[in-house]
Design a protein around this motif. Sequence first.
Motif, PDB file in Angstrom:
ATOM      1  N   GLU A  67      50.103  32.325  78.014  1.00 52.91           N
ATOM      2  CA  GLU A  67      49.505  33.629  77.718  1.00 52.91           C
ATOM      3  C   GLU A  67      48.573  33.541  76.516  1.00 52.91           C
ATOM      4  N   GLN A  68      48.954  32.710  75.527  1.00 52.56           N
ATOM      5  CA  GLN A  68      48.098  32.539  74.348  1.00 52.56           C
ATOM      6  C   GLN A  68      46.740  31.961  74.750  1.00 52.56           C
ATOM      7  N   GLU A  69      46.767  30.934  75.594  1.00 54.52           N
ATOM      8  CA  GLU A  69      45.513  30.310  76.013  1.00 54.52           C
ATOM      9  C   GLU A  69      44.697  31.261  76.880  1.00 54.52           C
ATOM     10  N   GLN A  70      45.356  32.045  77.713  1.00 53.85           N
ATOM     11  CA  GLN A  70      44.641  33.031  78.535  1.00 53.85           C
ATOM     12  C   GLN A  70      43.890  34.022  77.658  1.00 53.85           C
ATOM     13  N   ASP A  71      44.564  34.513  76.613  1.00 53.90           N
ATOM     14  CA  ASP A  71      43.926  35.485  75.716  1.00 53.90           C
ATOM     15  C   ASP A  71      42.710  34.887  75.038  1.00 53.90           C
ATOM     16  N   ILE A  72      42.814  33.649  74.599  1.00 52.01           N
ATOM     17  CA  ILE A  72      41.693  33.013  73.897  1.00 52.01           C
ATOM     18  C   ILE A  72      40.538  32.759  74.854  1.00 52.01           C
ATOM     19  N   LEU A  73      40.852  32.276  76.043  1.00 52.57           N
ATOM     20  CA  LEU A  73      39.795  31.990  77.022  1.00 52.57           C
ATOM     21  C   LEU A  73      39.053  33.264  77.429  1.00 52.57           C
TER      22      LEU A  73
END
Length: 386
Positions: free
Chosen positions: A77-83
């Motif tokens: 979820e962290q990487e999704q938010d950043i992307l």
Amino acid sequence: MPVENYPLITGALPERRLSDFVQFLPELEAAIENGQIANARYVKSREALSRIIETVWVETVRKPYSSNREYIQAASEQEQDILSDLSNAPQTNTIARILRVTATLPDTEAGDTIRAITAELEAVLNLIKDAKSIAVKRTAAPAAPSMREIYQAPAASGSAVAQVLEELTSITAQARDSLIGSLSSRHEGMLSTFLKAADSKLMEAGDNGKRFDIYTYCRNVARKHGRDQADPYLRRKLEMVVTSRYDSVSSRRIFRAKQDHKILIQEAAEVEADEICAQYIEKNIAKLASIIEGRGDFAEMKVLGRSVNPGAMEGRLRLLFAGEAGFEARSQAVMSFSQNGTPFMRYPLTFHDVCLTDGSVMSRPSEKRMNEVFVADAAEISPGSL
């Protein structure tokens, strides 16, 4: 750096774009070394390299990662938010923020690749930025000074118009914080309403629940108010502060405010408020200067009052001339809305209690009549009567 030092960029480009990169990159580097470049040539190089950067971003970031549903579903979820914050290709004015965002990506395939490609793109964008400072334009006629510049000059110090300018400047200084607060609140309201609509999937029947994004939302808002076109002002305001990511659980895009949305809203409001204040001064000075200087017999100015409300300001001045001549000028900044809902400012200046030199009242004191009747009245004064 030579083209060979950009392996990720060159590896992502089709033949035509690669040919442009090989041509324009060395050209800008040579220009910087020589200390100047013709502005027309700089613009052509900048546009070509900007298209290259967009192509590279699509091929190396969007397709494999930020817009790739399979990768997004498998990412944390962290990487999704950043992307979700990396959908737009970097530009000279956004590369610093994008570098900060990419630095927070975890050490994944996407994180490592995007950091590497962004480093190469940063070098190209720095080259464009440096070239801009040495671009040489054709000599153009100097721009005419603004009314504010004219009457702030030392030669105008103490003049009648300079006194009016000082009062208008004081009004805007008092109104600025209120304007910023009003504009910020309006922007926050736009954001809040949009996010509520996004959370509830509030859409018109014509969308059949299949699509919800900023453009669709703006179009639907316009239709609810009987307008054909989406409000571009609302769209710009939302695109400034909203980001989104694909949620694999609900199979739809999740919209949220950017982490720095409050800063972005504050900065945008400050720029907008400063423009309103500058236009208020410029437009009112331009109208009053022709009357004051046209008569040439200004005596004194009295401040009758000022009013500063959220999103508006007003100044009331009494200008006195030779004999019994004088008038009250009421200057305003008023926010209005176009038929498509786009806000714009009006700066009406009205004239009241206009008296001519002999004390008679001038009827219908429009701006046109002030410049014709009131100004001409001064010419009728005999030298011995002054």
